[in-house]
Design a protein around this motif. Sequence first.
Motif, PDB file in Angstrom:
ATOM      1  N   GLN A  53     -39.282  34.644   0.433  1.00 50.52           N
ATOM      2  CA  GLN A  53     -39.284  33.086   0.068  1.00 50.52           C
ATOM      3  C   GLN A  53     -40.309  32.793  -0.759  1.00 50.52           C
ATOM      4  OE1 GLN A  53     -38.928  30.337   3.446  1.00 50.52           O
ATOM      5  NE2 GLN A  53     -38.644  32.244   4.768  1.00 50.52           N
TER       6      GLN A  53
ATOM      7  N   ASN B 132     -20.854  32.077  -0.435  1.00 49.97           N
ATOM      8  CA  ASN B 132     -21.746  31.653  -1.743  1.00 49.97           C
ATOM      9  C   ASN B 132     -22.955  31.481  -1.495  1.00 49.97           C
ATOM     10  OD1 ASN B 132     -18.917  31.248  -3.059  1.00 49.97           O
ATOM     11  ND2 ASN B 132     -18.806  29.220  -1.791  1.00 49.97           N
ATOM     12  N   LEU B 133     -23.588  32.049  -0.475  1.00 49.74           N
ATOM     13  CA  LEU B 133     -24.910  31.761  -0.189  1.00 49.74           C
ATOM     14  C   LEU B 133     -25.906  33.161  -0.903  1.00 49.74           C
ATOM     15  CD1 LEU B 133     -25.406  30.857   3.505  1.00 49.74           C
ATOM     16  CD2 LEU B 133     -25.309  29.431   1.446  1.00 49.74           C
ATOM     17  N   SER B 134     -26.993  32.795  -1.620  1.00 48.52           N
ATOM     18  CA  SER B 134     -27.727  34.097  -2.050  1.00 48.52           C
ATOM     19  C   SER B 134     -28.486  34.619  -1.126  1.00 48.52           C
ATOM     20  CB  SER B 134     -28.898  33.283  -3.041  1.00 48.52           C
ATOM     21  OG  SER B 134     -29.930  32.628  -1.940  1.00 48.52           O
ATOM     22  N   GLU B 135     -28.938  35.934  -1.527  1.00 47.39           N
ATOM     23  CA  GLU B 135     -29.617  36.766  -0.737  1.00 47.39           C
ATOM     24  C   GLU B 135     -30.762  35.951  -0.035  1.00 47.39           C
ATOM     25  OE1 GLU B 135     -28.889  39.809   0.835  1.00 47.39           O
ATOM     26  OE2 GLU B 135     -26.978  39.454   0.026  1.00 47.39           O
ATOM     27  N   ALA B 136     -31.629  35.390  -0.576  1.00 45.29           N
ATOM     28  CA  ALA B 136     -32.688  34.597   0.013  1.00 45.29           C
ATOM     29  C   ALA B 136     -32.247  33.550   1.052  1.00 45.29           C
ATOM     30  CB  ALA B 136     -33.414  33.791  -1.237  1.00 45.29           C
ATOM     31  N   GLN B 137     -31.061  32.970   0.999  1.00 45.90           N
ATOM     32  CA  GLN B 137     -30.565  31.935   1.811  1.00 45.90           C
ATOM     33  C   GLN B 137     -30.108  32.672   2.930  1.00 45.90           C
ATOM     34  OE1 GLN B 137     -27.722  30.182  -1.170  1.00 45.90           O
ATOM     35  NE2 GLN B 137     -29.007  28.127  -0.946  1.00 45.90           N
ATOM     36  N   ARG B 138     -29.459  33.895   2.883  1.00 44.80           N
ATOM     37  CA  ARG B 138     -29.094  34.711   3.991  1.00 44.80           C
ATOM     38  C   ARG B 138     -30.250  34.933   4.798  1.00 44.80           C
ATOM     39  NH1 ARG B 138     -23.550  36.215   3.492  1.00 44.80           N
ATOM     40  NH2 ARG B 138     -22.830  35.817   1.315  1.00 44.80           N
TER      41      ARG B 138
ATOM     42  N   TRP C  83     -25.520  24.669   3.657  1.00 47.82           N
ATOM     43  CA  TRP C  83     -25.006  25.875   3.419  1.00 47.82           C
ATOM     44  C   TRP C  83     -23.738  26.462   3.988  1.00 47.82           C
ATOM     45  CZ3 TRP C  83     -30.382  29.113   4.312  1.00 47.82           C
ATOM     46  CH2 TRP C  83     -31.293  28.765   3.297  1.00 47.82           C
TER      47      TRP C  83
END
Lengths: 205, 205
Positions: free
Chosen positions: B131, A123-129, A115
């Motif tokens: 998630q 470039n990360l999505s909100e879910a990844q953050r 990531w």
Amino acid sequence: MTQRLVLHEDPCSGNCHKIVLTAALLGLPLERVQYDITRGETRTPEFLATVNANGRIPVLQVDDRFLPESNAACWYLADGTALVPADRFARADMLRWMFFEQYNHEPNVATLRYWLHILGEDNLSEAQRGQLAAKRAAGDAALALMDEHLATRDWFVGDGATLADIVLYPYTSASGQGGFALGDYPAIGRWLARLGKLPGFVAMS
Amino acid sequence: MTQRLVLHEDPCSGNCHKIVLTAALLGLPLERVQYDITRGETRTPEFLATVNANGRIPVLQVDDRFLPESNAACWYLADGTALVPADRFARADMLRWMFFEQYNHEPNVATLRYWLHILGEDNLSEAQRGQLAAKRAAGDAALALMDEHLATRDWFVGDGATLADIVLYPYTSASGQGGFALGDYPAIGRWLARLGKLPGFVAMS
């Protein structure tokens, strides 16, 4: 082994490096076919139909058969060699660290490297953050457990390198790219240096 | 095997059921010591110091040695039996499905069951709620891959049950509790029924 061995890989992937490293330490020749996962090259209909229906690399091809899952591929190459302990408990204990690698280590230590270093934080999505803090804590917990184990041992299982060491090596050695501070784990540092001196060792590209 | 085998477990855990099921199919007696993970009973200083520094169950105790990781424990019990294929490629292919179980299946199929059925949706954190959709999609992808594989086979590897079937059984059979629709996966349904008829089979408590 007289079989044709072909590794379907992305050279940026530590999961692929595990297999390259196992083959190198055993002196086994590997053909290599490369894909770029960031361009979706392992999700094409042809790849899914012939190489791996799960759309992932690495896959070890043995003649005309295909073996997904990096740790299973390492096992195939090393089965019957000194990299797999002959003792029954030690063999299971080696697998214990290999399952730990896939469950506790890779989804945290490797995913943060992917990531932050390969995709880039912007470039990360909100879910990844939303998962960054949990993955940081879980990755540090995995590294701390390894460091504690290695504080009194040279290798994860027994008196020599086994697949447990090999499969934990790539993403641990690259963990700085995911923002982990390897300086906090001195026993891991000594173990990485020890493994890097094994005859035949090759670093990740 | 003349060793004393003790399973440190939470009876609600499918990871524990894998080991109970392996021992039952092999006719091996297992002592059982139970912990409640929702009360933190596997994070006490005593547990961390003696049973598993990783704070998790199951752990298989073999005399005075402790083996964490459910799939490694199953391997220890079944090593040298018909539940582990004698053929080199088949043995690695069995491990492939066991690593798939820990990487693609358990973190999605089992985690949604734990979150929705055991913790309860109202008790989830914001990070967990964020998630849910990704874990639903990844869990369905894992089940779809299994269903496709089983459409033309009775067992995951070769002509009989192996540890690949056993370790995939518990959380697949309980996946309805995580909101998965097993009716969408007819080959999985037939495989679950087939496994449930093996001599010695025991269901999860």
